[in-house]
Enzyme design. Structure first.
Site, mmCIF file in Angstrom:
data_model
loop_
_atom_site.group_PDB
_atom_site.id
_atom_site.type_symbol
_atom_site.label_atom_id
_atom_site.label_comp_id
_atom_site.label_asym_id
_atom_site.label_seq_id
_atom_site.Cartn_x
_atom_site.Cartn_y
_atom_site.Cartn_z
ATOM 1 N N GLU A 239 34.981 49.456 30.221
ATOM 2 C CA GLU A 239 36.320 49.479 29.610
ATOM 3 C C GLU A 239 36.306 49.863 28.137
ATOM 4 O O GLU A 239 37.236 50.524 27.660
ATOM 5 C CB GLU A 239 37.012 48.127 29.807
ATOM 6 C CG GLU A 239 37.563 47.911 31.203
ATOM 7 C CD GLU A 239 36.523 47.374 32.185
ATOM 8 O OE1 GLU A 239 35.360 47.189 31.765
ATOM 9 O OE2 GLU A 239 36.867 47.155 33.359
ATOM 10 N N HIS B 95 41.928 37.187 37.110
ATOM 11 C CA HIS B 95 42.642 38.354 37.632
ATOM 12 C C HIS B 95 44.145 38.123 37.695
ATOM 13 O O HIS B 95 44.825 38.740 38.495
ATOM 14 C CB HIS B 95 42.138 38.718 39.034
ATOM 15 C CG HIS B 95 40.757 39.297 39.067
ATOM 16 N ND1 HIS B 95 39.631 38.540 38.889
ATOM 17 C CD2 HIS B 95 40.321 40.572 39.254
ATOM 18 C CE1 HIS B 95 38.558 39.316 38.980
ATOM 19 N NE2 HIS B 95 38.947 40.559 39.186
#
Lengths: 341, 338
Positions: free
Chosen positions: A75, A144
């Site tokens: 990322e 998440h």
């Protein structure tokens, strides 16, 4: 139903069919890519697989591997790729899949993308769009499921949008891509399959302009992202009790359209702010403070906040349901506000 | 894939060959410009004239000069917190650089960025960076943009030995390799991560070993020898420009001044003998000896470079000192575009 806000007047396009939230996003992205050759998409599994949430379905077929780039799970390098490409005149769309993953690339978002224009004396712009899925409700547990808009809204230089339905998913995505600043598009996971009326043509929704989703006279409910739908459901319930609430969807949480909120408070004199994120340090605190700074004299009760408790998002469905605010808690909050005078 | 050349030796007595007189003179001038810019900046800092931090590049001039002489204006670089040398060698003007150090509105960042954010897009200088390693993925993005647009420019990212311990370096190296992008990774190994010696922050002797993990060729060069750096950079840049993907250069070099400022007094992290040993192979002295020995330039020509540069710097400092400060009313300028 007496006033029309400026924000609600900016949606002239007439819808002709229903589309799911995720397909509306996909359509807006595809149209923005057709509109501007400089738009490309990079992320993990965005090209070949079409994205884990199907956000990028069929885009590889149309745009090819030059403009749809599968990257390693990296990322920091992914956002950095976007920053460097944006600094060189492209309009990257980089996908972070789950919002929780921004923790591993926050430097590139906060210290690089957000500040580059300012630190460089305005020499360049960073027209970067970061897409990601936020929110609880899928049993995805604490890593998440977060809603981290307050982290990002706190950083000068970033913009943050939270589409509440299919129509805004498309319009805000298009505007994010067209915008010359780094914009984080927080899609909501629970809403991905929800359908709504969406115009076929490309359209943008102005960033930084709130939308009055429902007009009412008794309480102003300022709801972020998925909470807009919950607030509208609560409004139906309350309407049956003779209470009319006004629901304001900021759409963009940075920059935040406080004027529309202030105008509503002047009419209703009571405010509830609701978001999925934990209440402590959340945007509800900022909104409440600004309302008290500016329209305190119009308040008949203290501003009420509803958010998640100060806990990681739990896994077990029964716990998760208790964690996320819903229509019942919003309705109850409105009743509490009306009990005070 | 190119084999890694085994040319490392900080004690190498030889200066490399095979460059033309104009290149030698070009390298020399870039190095003198860095040396004088930096020593004057250090003097101004010591005199209390500059706000903020100052990370001086003196000692490492051969790296910036050697690499930048292999680049075009449209090639992009990302730099470090020790970025003045890169900016000067890439052609950024003294006036805007000194003005920025002074926090003046005429500075490269209008006084909003300071030493660690000097940039010049017209020269492909994508900015110094206050976050160690953060420039690596940004250079990868710049290289991506070049290929996307069908241009043949390359991107060079400079970083120190310490930066190769941070994730952004590794992610950026792997990303560049897997996407086959025209990026040259230049590690300026000055032996210290701030005040921690290399032996205290990694078990490797050669940072270049890390390139192998990403399928990237690498070369180790004497970072005090501008010609050696230039030759390696030329090969890496040509390779990248031709579409052969990224490559890493590790330049073994040395920082004369402290991590920050001119002379730190609190922490005796290196010996005077060590500093003296490195200074005995001063990169500017080396290129001058080479230039005179092989007839690339006369002593008078070299002296003239110093004289002209001193004049230019004096003028630039005077310009900066006479320049207006930013107007606090413009504090919010450029937070957002549009």
């Amino acid at each position: 139903m007496t006033t029309t806000t400026e924000a609600s007047a900016v949606t002239p396009v007439v819808a002709t069919r229903k589309l799911t939230y995720v397909k509306a996003f996909n359509e807006g992205l595809a149209q923005a890519m057709r509109e501007d050759e400089n738009v490309f998409v990079a992320g993990e599994d965005v090209a070949g697989y079409g994205g884990v949430f199907r956000m990028f379905d069929n885009l590889l077929d149309e745009f090819g591997p030059r403009r749809m780039i599968d990257t390693p799970i990296s990322e920091a390098a992914l956002v950095g790729l976007g920053v460097g490409a944006a600094a060189r005149g492209l309009r990257p769309v980089v996908d972070l899949m789950f919002m929780d993953f921004i923790g591993v690339c926050l430097d590139q978002i906060v210290n690089q993308a957000a500040k580059m224009k300012y630190m460089f004396g305005g020499a360049l712009s960073v027209p970067l769009t970061i897409t990601t899925a936020s929110g609880a409700g899928l049993g995805a547990a604490a890593q998440h499921s977060q809603s981290l808009e307050a982290w990002l809204a706190h950083v000068p230089g970033l913009k943050v949008v939270m589409p509440c339905d299919a129509y805004t998913a498309k319009g805000l995505t298009v505007s994010a891509i067209r915008d010359d600043n780094p914009v984080v598009v927080m899609l909501n996971k629970v809403l991905l399959g929800s359908a709504g009326e969406v115009p076929e043509e490309i359209y943008g929704i102005p960033l930084g302009r709130a939308h009055t989703a429902r007009q009412g006279s008794d309480v102003t409910v300022i709801a972020l992202g998925r909470m807009v739908g919950e607030a509208l459901a609560a409004a139906d319930e309350l309407s049956a009790e003779g209470v009319e609430i006004e629901v304001i969807d900021p759409r963009t949480v940075q920059p935040l359209d406080t004027e529309t909120m202030f105008a509503s408070v002047r009419r209703t004199n009571r405010v509830l702010v609701v978001h999925e994120a934990v209440t402590f340090g959340g945007l509800g605190a900022e909104i409440a403070a600004q309302i008290q700074d500016t329209v305190f004299d119009y308040l008949d009760a203290p501003v009420l906040r509803i958010g998640a408790p100060f806990s990681p998002v739990p896994f077990s469905p029964v716990l998760e349901k208790a964690y996320v605010p819903d229509r019942a808690r919003i309705a109850q909050g409105c009743r509490r506000l009306l009990e005070r005078s | 894939m190119a084999q890694r050349a085994s040319t490392t030796s900080k004690k190498s007595p030889q200066v490399s060959t095979q460059v033309s007189p104009p290149v030698v003179k070009d390298l020399h001038e870039r190095m003198v410009r860095i040396r004088l810019f930096e020593t004057e900046a250090g003097r101004l800092m010591e005199a209390g004239k500059l706000p903020g931090f100052l990370h001086l590049y003196v000692g490492q001039e051969a790296v910036a000069a050697g690499v930048m002489a292999a680049l075009r204006d449209d090639d992009q670089i990302t730099s470090t917190h020790r970025g003045h040398g890169h900016a000067v060698a890439k052609g950024v003007g003294f006036r805007e650089m000194y003005s920025e150090l002074y926090g003046r509105v005429t500075g490269a960042c209008l006084g909003r960025g300071g030493s660690m954010h000097i940039n010049d897009l017209t020269r492909g200088m994508l900015g110094a960076n206050g976050i160690v390693g953060a420039g690596v993925p940004i250079a990868v993005g710049a290289a991506f943009a070049a290929r996307y647009k069908g241009e043949d420019s390359v991107a060079v990212t400079f970083f120190g030995d310490g930066a190769t311990n941070i994730g952004a370096f590794h992610e950026g190296a792997n990303m560049a390799a897997i996407l086959g992008l025209p990026v040259v990774f230049v590690c300026e190994n000055n032996g210290y991560a701030e005040f921690t010696p290399q032996s205290g922050h990694m078990l490797l002797t050669d940072v270049a070993d890390r390139a192998a993990a990403y399928g990237m060729p690498s070369v180790i060069v004497d970072g005090m020898d501008a010609i050696a750096v230039h030759r390696a950079a030329t090969e890496a840049v040509e390779r990248a420009r031709a579409g052969a993907g990224p490559m890493m250069i590790e330049a073994k070099t040395y920082r004369y001044f402290d991590h920050q400022g001119v002379k730190g007094l609190r922490h005796p992290y290196r010996s005077d003998e060590e500093v003296a040993e490195w200074k005995s192979r001063d990169p500017v002295d080396l290129i001058e000896a080479r230039a005179v020995a092989d007839g690339s330039a006369t002593r008078a020509e070299l002296d003239d470079v110093w004289r002209r540069t001193r004049e230019e710097i004096a003028e630039a400092i005077a310009y900066a000192e006479a320049s207006p400060l930013p107007d606090p009313a413009d504090l919010l300028l450029n937070v957002y575009s549009g």
